[in-house]
Design an enzyme around this catalytic site. Structure first.
Site, PDB file in Angstrom:
ATOM      1  N   ARG A 197       0.819  -1.206   0.000  1.00  0.00           N
ATOM      2  CA  ARG A 197       0.000   0.000   0.000  1.00  0.00           C
ATOM      3  C   ARG A 197       0.862   1.268   0.000  1.00  0.00           C
ATOM      4  O   ARG A 197       1.847   1.355  -0.740  1.00  0.00           O
ATOM      5  CB  ARG A 197      -1.014  -0.056   1.145  1.00  0.00           C
ATOM      6  CG  ARG A 197      -2.072  -1.163   0.922  1.00  0.00           C
ATOM      7  CD  ARG A 197      -2.966  -1.415   2.118  1.00  0.00           C
ATOM      8  NE  ARG A 197      -3.798  -0.291   2.489  1.00  0.00           N
ATOM      9  CZ  ARG A 197      -4.997  -0.013   1.960  1.00  0.00           C
ATOM     10  NH1 ARG A 197      -5.512  -0.767   1.014  1.00  0.00           N
ATOM     11  NH2 ARG A 197      -5.687   1.039   2.392  1.00  0.00           N
ATOM     12  N   ASP A 242      -2.902  11.582   9.647  1.00  0.00           N
ATOM     13  CA  ASP A 242      -4.221  11.320   9.070  1.00  0.00           C
ATOM     14  C   ASP A 242      -5.039  12.581   9.288  1.00  0.00           C
ATOM     15  O   ASP A 242      -4.888  13.243  10.318  1.00  0.00           O
ATOM     16  CB  ASP A 242      -4.895  10.133   9.785  1.00  0.00           C
ATOM     17  CG  ASP A 242      -6.113   9.592   9.030  1.00  0.00           C
ATOM     18  OD1 ASP A 242      -7.055  10.378   8.793  1.00  0.00           O
ATOM     19  OD2 ASP A 242      -6.134   8.391   8.698  1.00  0.00           O
ATOM     20  N   TYR A 256      -8.453   5.002  17.145  1.00  0.00           N
ATOM     21  CA  TYR A 256      -7.562   5.323  16.023  1.00  0.00           C
ATOM     22  C   TYR A 256      -7.398   6.836  15.891  1.00  0.00           C
ATOM     23  O   TYR A 256      -6.270   7.339  15.743  1.00  0.00           O
ATOM     24  CB  TYR A 256      -8.127   4.738  14.733  1.00  0.00           C
ATOM     25  CG  TYR A 256      -7.399   5.189  13.487  1.00  0.00           C
ATOM     26  CD1 TYR A 256      -6.198   4.586  13.102  1.00  0.00           C
ATOM     27  CD2 TYR A 256      -7.908   6.225  12.692  1.00  0.00           C
ATOM     28  CE1 TYR A 256      -5.525   5.002  11.962  1.00  0.00           C
ATOM     29  CE2 TYR A 256      -7.235   6.638  11.559  1.00  0.00           C
ATOM     30  CZ  TYR A 256      -6.049   6.031  11.196  1.00  0.00           C
ATOM     31  OH  TYR A 256      -5.382   6.458  10.068  1.00  0.00           O
TER      32      TYR A 256
END
Length: 251
Positions: free
Chosen positions: A21, A147, A160
């Site tokens: 990935r 993120d 998360y």
């Protein structure tokens, strides 16, 4: 890294979670930029070996493999030692490895908490700490893959999201702690790759409809951002570069 925009040729990068990935694309991109790359993996041995073979076929002696469970402190320390031993230096650390799965409130277990916090926050911190002396010796740099949900929590993924928020603060805190000899920055991806578990098409369209560009990004967008921060941004530290197609602009 030098104090000026410079070539990455011959320098050494350790990329965690580099077998697949986004991690694999980062490894390929840094290799294309002239770096020697150390490919870290945990379970994905076949993919890691294939990438290792491909990169060494392009440029012999330019890629190495290391395996470690980043959730175990002893293995993390061994990883740092092995990485330094491959070519005698580490110029760049890319903390890419990340656990990602939902943790709906009411059913979160301590084991789930530990796995997400370990992979997304604890391991990047202790790996950076372990490599800090060798990074400082070459005026190196760290790039953390954060993120957009470090700032905008993702529904059903509270642990998360909190772990990535910690990684964002770690990026800023360590930039202060490790300067002037080590730069520490981050890249915050938006909709780049869909989760491996898959998403319904209507959910994908809803997510893309909330971006300014109305399309997904490409892993190469993240890899190019990493190259920029390592090669072309010598006066940038403590910054998180958002690569999300404008997703953060809307509600």
């Amino acid at each position: 890294m030098s104090h000026h925009t410079s070539s990455l040729s011959g320098k050494v990068a350790l990329i965690t979670g580099a077998a697949r990935r986004i991690g694999a694309v980062i490894a390929r991109r840094l290799h294309h930029a002239g770096m020697r790359v150390i490919i870290h993996y945990r379970h994905s041995q076949s993919e890691a070996t294939a990438l290792y073979d491909y990169l060494n076929a392009e440029r012999p002696g330019s890629a190495a493999l290391v395996t470690a469970d980043l959730g175990r402190h002893d293995e993390l320390v061994r990883l740092a030692q092995e990485a330094q031993g491959v070519w005698g230096q580490v110029d760049a650390l890319v903390n890419n490895a990340s656990g990602f799965f939902p943790t709906a409130m009411g059913s979160v277990t301590p084991a789930q908490w530990d796995e997400l916090m370990n992979s997304n926050l604890r391991a990047p911190f202790f790996l950076t700490q372990a490599l800090a002396p060798t990074l400082a010796a070459v005026k190196g740099a760290v790039v953390n893959i954060v993120d957009i949900h470090a700032e905008r929590p993702l529904k059903d993924y509270p642990v998360y999201s909190m772990a990535k928020a910690g990684l964002a603060m770690m990026t800023r805190a360590l930039a202060r702690e490790l300067g002037p000899h080590i730069r520490v920055n981050g890249v915050a991806p938006g909709a780049i790759l869909w989760p491996e578990a898959g998403l319904e098409d209507d959910i994908k369209q809803h997510i893309l409809g909330r971006t300014a560009l109305h399309r997904p990004g490409d892993p190469r967008d993240i890899a190019n951002a990493v190259v920029y921060l390592l090669r072309d941004a010598p006066y940038v530290t403590g910054h998180i570069l958002v690569v999300d197609g404008g997703r953060s602009l809307g509600a």
